[in-house]
Design an enzyme around this catalytic site. Structure first.
Site, PDB file in Angstrom:
ATOM      1  N   LYS A   1       0.851  -1.181   0.000  1.00 31.42           N
ATOM      2  CA  LYS A   1       0.000   0.000   0.000  1.00 31.42           C
ATOM      3  C   LYS A   1       0.896   1.243   0.000  1.00 31.42           C
ATOM      4  CE  LYS A   1      -0.824   1.026   4.905  1.00 31.42           C
ATOM      5  NZ  LYS A   1      -0.545   2.457   4.906  1.00 31.42           N
TER       6      LYS A   1
ATOM      7  N   HIS B   1      -0.323  -5.620   5.788  1.00 31.72           N
ATOM      8  CA  HIS B   1       0.318  -6.409   6.840  1.00 31.72           C
ATOM      9  C   HIS B   1      -0.599  -6.658   8.028  1.00 31.72           C
ATOM     10  CE1 HIS B   1       1.057  -2.428   8.676  1.00 31.72           C
ATOM     11  NE2 HIS B   1       1.146  -3.088   9.812  1.00 31.72           N
TER      12      HIS B   1
ATOM     13  N   LYS C   1      -1.422 -10.370  10.934  1.00 32.66           N
ATOM     14  CA  LYS C   1      -1.246 -10.433  12.378  1.00 32.66           C
ATOM     15  C   LYS C   1      -2.007 -11.629  12.953  1.00 32.66           C
ATOM     16  CE  LYS C   1      -0.462  -5.490  13.152  1.00 32.66           C
ATOM     17  NZ  LYS C   1       0.826  -5.591  13.852  1.00 32.66           N
TER      18      LYS C   1
ATOM     19  N   GLU D   1      -2.033   5.094  17.340  1.00 34.02           N
ATOM     20  CA  GLU D   1      -0.590   5.096  17.145  1.00 34.02           C
ATOM     21  C   GLU D   1       0.038   6.138  18.064  1.00 34.02           C
ATOM     22  OE1 GLU D   1       0.717   4.074  12.855  1.00 34.02           O
ATOM     23  OE2 GLU D   1      -0.891   5.562  12.643  1.00 34.02           O
TER      24      GLU D   1
ATOM     25  N   ASP E   1      -4.369   6.537   4.804  1.00 28.12           N
ATOM     26  CA  ASP E   1      -3.263   5.741   5.334  1.00 28.12           C
ATOM     27  C   ASP E   1      -3.737   4.580   6.207  1.00 28.12           C
ATOM     28  OD1 ASP E   1      -0.378   5.383   5.613  1.00 28.12           O
ATOM     29  OD2 ASP E   1      -0.635   5.999   7.695  1.00 28.12           O
TER      30      ASP E   1
ATOM     31  N   HIS F   1      -6.430  -0.711   6.535  1.00 29.50           N
ATOM     32  CA  HIS F   1      -6.366  -1.495   7.770  1.00 29.50           C
ATOM     33  C   HIS F   1      -7.726  -1.622   8.467  1.00 29.50           C
ATOM     34  CE1 HIS F   1      -2.199  -1.428   7.085  1.00 29.50           C
ATOM     35  NE2 HIS F   1      -1.867  -0.395   7.816  1.00 29.50           N
TER      36      HIS F   1
ATOM     37  N   LYS G   1      -2.703   9.509  15.262  1.00 25.34           N
ATOM     38  CA  LYS G   1      -1.286   9.533  15.616  1.00 25.34           C
ATOM     39  C   LYS G   1      -1.068  10.411  16.846  1.00 25.34           C
ATOM     40  CE  LYS G   1       0.858   8.450  11.181  1.00 25.34           C
ATOM     41  NZ  LYS G   1       1.479   7.222  11.714  1.00 25.34           N
TER      42      LYS G   1
END
Length: 508
Positions: A155, A185, A189, A223, A242, A247, A347
């Site tokens: 991505k 990714h 997990k 995050e 993002d 995700h 974030k």
């Protein structure tokens, strides 16, 4: 991990000098090798523009393994054997001679054996090189065998719906869909993979996994880091592109999907895509009522000062890029109609955490006066891999007094096996041709269709409702407002990443 051995394999990494290769890809491949998951015969071609002595390059990869591998420092003997299979190729991605040289190396490797060989090409590069590399692989017939040759694309897959469609069409003219592995990714997990096992291997939950019994669902990925050195990329992307578009929407799919007919890649990907196609799209007016965006300002995290987003490196001083998003979405199908899915990411937040909360409806018959907290299922992806169920229990004593307690399952206590990194699972799947955990073209486009109305509304109103929040906090206060009337505030972890709030999700 999938059982069995893979065919002899040529693994080519474009962008070999990048951070992804050093931190994730090589440590993952090394761990697969030491655990005997790689084929006995393999080679790793590392391609990058920069001139580099091969011994120095391998030394840097070893340092990356020692720093980032879940197993710690590499074993000297195992590393020496593994490193012999790594070859550095200096080459410009835009030049034909790079691919001529690569084809020679691949051909020489394959002539050594009698078996067919799998070829994997990993694009660990800037998105602007995807089409360039893909076209060169096609022209030089390096990736022409449908059942054996594969490309792995990181991505972001496009920057909007139009660019994603364009990229899908470009790749489809050169490769079959079964050759294209669009990697996220998060899907690799262990705790994320376990959600499907938890749902579909335990029938006790299936009858109550619907609008009749579930009040709402929260999916929160916080995050602690800021944008760091990614300011140049992030300022043209933002949290919606993002994190939400890939995700968090993928987590939503796993939670909301119907049980597939079989545990097979296409059936599972069909079920996930169907969820995305049923997510309600918002009008511009609805966007600002159901989606909150924020941007972090200066603050402190773990007693250390954190600069404001607009002061970060390569970020425009007047940037309106969001670093926080909270959204209320609806899956408009028979199972979920009317149940809100709350998605949140940001974030510079107090802790690094990924949590899914299934909030059940309150008891229809209140025979106990202190029956205050509805049942709640908590799936923690990080920092702890854990599933817990909150329920009411009688406090020991002579009176009927209730107290909410948790029944926990933790990986650390239940299993002695070490947990593989996400990239280990995903790379092994690519080598074995298993696309279950990878996104198909129509799934990518369906995800973009969900977020495009939001992006369009923000583009037309760049300053409207861009809330500020201090670094080290859980985002703007406006994010709590979209939870009502289902909850008062978001379920969060405390600053130590362990203790949970027990009462922050009572029905308002």
């Amino acid at each position: 991990m999938k059982p069995g051995k893979t065919l002899p394999s040529t693994i080519t990494i474009f962008g070999a000098k990048g951070d992804l290769t050093r931190r994730k890809l090589i440590p993952a491949l090394y761990n697969l090798y030491t655990d005997n998951h790689l084929p006995p015969v393999f080679t790793i071609n590392c391609v990058d523009f920069l001139a580099e002595d091969e011994a120095a390059f391998k030394g840097d990869l070893l340092a990356g393994i020692n720093e980032f591998s879940r197993k710690g420092k590499a074993n000297d003997e195992q590393w020496a054997t593994f490193a012999k299979q790594i070859h550095y190729l200096q080459g410009d991605f835009t030049k034909a001679e790079t691919y001529v040289e690569l084809k020679g190396k691949v051909g020489a490797f394959e002539k050594q054996g009698t078996q067919s060989c799998t070829r994997v090409y990993y694009f660990a590069t800037s998105p602007r090189f995807i089409e360039i590399i893909a076209d060169a692989l096609y022209e030089h017939r390096l990736c022409s065998r449908e059942s054996l040759d594969r490309i792995v694309v990181e991505k972001p897959f496009g920057t909007d719906l139009a660019s994603a469609k364009k990229l899908n069409r470009f790749l489809a003219k050169r490769f079959s869909e079964r050759q294209i592995y669009r990697i996220d990714h998060y899907l690799g997990k262990e705790a994320v993979q376990n959600i499907m096992a938890f749902r579909f291997a335990n029938y006790v939950f299936e009858p109550i996994w619907n609008k009749r019994f579930i009040d709402h669902i929260q999916i929160s990925v916080a995050e602690q880091v800021g944008v760091g050195k990614r300011g140049g990329y992030y300022d043209s992307s933002g949290a919606l592109r993002d994190m939400i578009q890939n995700h968090l929407l993928q987590l939503l799919c796993i939670v909301a999907m119907d049980c597939p007919a079989a545990y097979k890649a296409e059936q599972i990907r069909d079920a996930k895509t169907w969820v995305l196609k049923n997510v309600k799209h918002y009008t511009p007016t609805q966007v600002f009522k159901n989606v909150v965006r924020g941007q972090y300002t200066a603050g402190t995290i773990n007693a250390a000062p954190r600069a404001a987003y607009r002061k970060e490196e390569q970020v425009a001083p007047d940037s309106n890029t969001e670093t926080f998003v909270a959204a209320r979405l609806y899956v408009d199908n028979e199972r979920w109609r009317g149940v809100p899915f709350f998605l949140r990411t940001g974030k510079s937040m107090p802790v690094q955490s990924s949590v899914i909360v299934i909030q059940f409806k309150d008891s229809p018959h209140k025979i106990f006066k202190d029956d205050m907290v509805p049942n709640r299922l908590i799936i923690s992806i990080q920092p702890e891999l854990e599933i817990s169920l909150l329920f009411e229990s009688k406090v020991p004593g002579l009176q009927m007094k209730l107290k909410p307690v948790e029944m926990d399952f933790t990986y650390q206590e239940a299993y002695k096996e070490t947990i593989p990194e996400a990239y280990e699972a995903l790379l092994l799947d690519v080598l074995q041709g298993d696309a279950t955990l990878f996104m198909r073209a129509d799934q990518i486009e369906a995800a973009w269709k969900v977020v495009m109305p939001i992006l369009d509304a923000w583009k037309k109103n760049p300053d409207k409702q861009l809330y500020k929040y201090k670094s080290g906090t859980w985002g703007p206060a406006a994010a709590n407002a979209i939870l009502k009337p289902n909850a008062k505030e978001w379920f969060t972890l405390s600053s130590n990443g362990v203790a949970r709030k027990k009462d922050n999700m009572r029905i308002a």
